[in-house]
Design a protein around this motif. Structure first.
Motif, PDB file in Angstrom:
ATOM      1  N   TRP A 352       0.857  -1.175   0.000  1.00 39.06           N
ATOM      2  CA  TRP A 352       0.000   0.000   0.000  1.00 39.06           C
ATOM      3  C   TRP A 352       0.900   1.234   0.000  1.00 39.06           C
ATOM      4  O   TRP A 352       1.865   1.298   0.763  1.00 39.06           O
ATOM      5  N   ILE A 371      -4.776   6.133  -1.681  1.00 38.80           N
ATOM      6  CA  ILE A 371      -3.956   4.960  -1.344  1.00 38.80           C
ATOM      7  C   ILE A 371      -3.927   4.067  -2.565  1.00 38.80           C
ATOM      8  O   ILE A 371      -4.983   3.643  -3.056  1.00 38.80           O
ATOM      9  N   ARG A 373      -2.732   0.541  -4.556  1.00 34.29           N
ATOM     10  CA  ARG A 373      -2.373  -0.859  -4.341  1.00 34.29           C
ATOM     11  C   ARG A 373      -1.350  -1.261  -5.395  1.00 34.29           C
ATOM     12  O   ARG A 373      -1.587  -1.108  -6.595  1.00 34.29           O
TER      13      ARG A 373
END
Length: 377
Positions: A352, A371, A373
């Motif tokens: 993350w 955020i 991934r």
């Protein structure tokens, strides 16, 4: 390079190769010219020789969540959800690790944001949320009860360590539990350089304490939480597979650092920035021109240290090899998503990464901050 953001899980994956161009908004009190790539050998006019190891691949699988305000610390809960601190809003938000849904957990009392201070690092342990924050008179570490169930909110704060020097800059702020069960904290010297060499001060140090905030057993200076000293501004802490502690540190005008931390050792600031070759100090394992890094959070995954860059606007990968050495650093996400603040290992080859465009030094666009991934292969 334009910033291209893939914000949907169903979007085509973006596979990135390493890049080393400089750029980005200034961080802290520095201003430097364009610069060469990172080096794990003494400074030279040419770049390091290419590594013979296969290049890592980083795939941006999508955006977990967006529209975060000045995100700073991130802690992973046992079920895989994330807690995210807003430096300036003084709040903690729970983010579902699968859907990205956000649940506000409340405002943390006593936080006084300003400059680089505010609600900073987070950690979780045994039903508590720990936070490093800037208060009226100092930086301090608190803990709050948190059950983690639906509808649960943060309990009242309990200060476990106070008296860390605060300033408009260099507040440190990262906290993390080590494999020994002790709580570690990276602090800054608030712009008062002499504090880094003063072992009586908590500024410019890495601290090690029990979960209740007492100096940890076996610390190098009995009765003190000081674990290492001579630091300018530590904002990244991570342990590798062998249990070794690594720390990222902001330089001033020349070199940012990745250090392998040994208890009781002196890391040189303000007498040394980057490698000094002085036996009184511990030289960094890797160093970067300040325009290429301004390192904040770091994480260990896939046999490497991953380091988020603010001014450098990139994610560095430093493969680890040998007892104290690192392989050639490589950069990913260069200037694609703006300033990067925190990187967290999510297991199974995933990371993350939080952006940091709403921290007053970025150029926020729609959806910032977010955020991301990342899948690592």
């Amino acid at each position: 390079m334009s910033r291209t953001v893939k914000s949907l899980w169903g979007a085509a994956a973006l596979v990135l190769v390493a890049g080393c161009s400089s750029g980005g908004a200034a961080e802290g009190d520095r201003a430097t010219p364009s610069s060469p790539p990172a080096t794990t050998s003494p400074p030279a006019s040419s770049a390091p020789a290419p590594s013979s190891a296969p290049a890592a691949r980083v795939t941006v699988a999508g955006t977990l969540t967006e529209d975060l305000e000045s995100p700073w610390g991130v802690a992973v809960l046992p079920d895989g959800d994330l807690l995210v601190a807003s430096r300036d809003e003084r709040t903690v938000t729970r983010v579902d690790g699968r859907s990205g849904a956000k649940t506000p957990l409340g405002e943390v009392p006593g936080v006084v944001p300003g400059g680089e201070g505010g609600l900073l690092g987070l950690a979780v342990r045994d039903g508590f949320v720990y936070a490093y924050l800037t208060a009226e008179s100092d930086n301090r570490i608190i803990r709050m009860r948190y059950g983690g169930g639906p509808g649960d909110r943060l309990g009242p704060p309990e200060a476990i360590l106070t008296g860390i020097p605060k300033g408009n800059v260099h507040n440190g702020g990262r906290i993390a539990f080590g494999p020994d069960g002790m709580l570690y904290a990276g602090t800054g010297e608030r712009g008062e350089t002499g504090l880094a060499q003063d072992r009586r001060s908590l500024g410019g140090k890495i601290l090690r304490m029990t979960p209740a905030g007492d100096p940890a057993p076996g610390n190098p200076f009995p009765g003190s939480p000081v674990y290492s000293y001579g630091h300018r501004n530590v904002q990244g802490l991570a342990w590798d597979a062998d249990g070794r502690l690594w720390a990222a540190e902001f330089g001033q005008t020349t070199w940012d650092e990745l250090n392998l931390i040994e208890p009781g050792r002196n890391y040189g600031w303000p007498e040394a920035e980057g490698r000094a070759g002085d036996p009184a100090f511990v030289d960094p394992v890797a160093q970067w021109r300040t325009s290429d890094a301004s390192p904040s959070g770091i994480a260990y995954a896939d046999g490497a240290i991953w380091m988020a860059g603010l001014r450098g606007e990139r994610l560095w990968r430093v493969p680890l090899s040998g007892a104290t050495t690192a392989g050639e650093p490589r950069a990913f996400l260069t200037e694609e998503y703006g300033r990067l603040r925190t990187v967290v290992a999510a297991g199974d080859g995933r990371l993350w990464v939080t952006t940091s465009e709403t921290d007053t030094r970025g150029t926020p666009q729609d959806g910032d901050d977010r955020i991301l991934r990342l899948d690592v292969r």
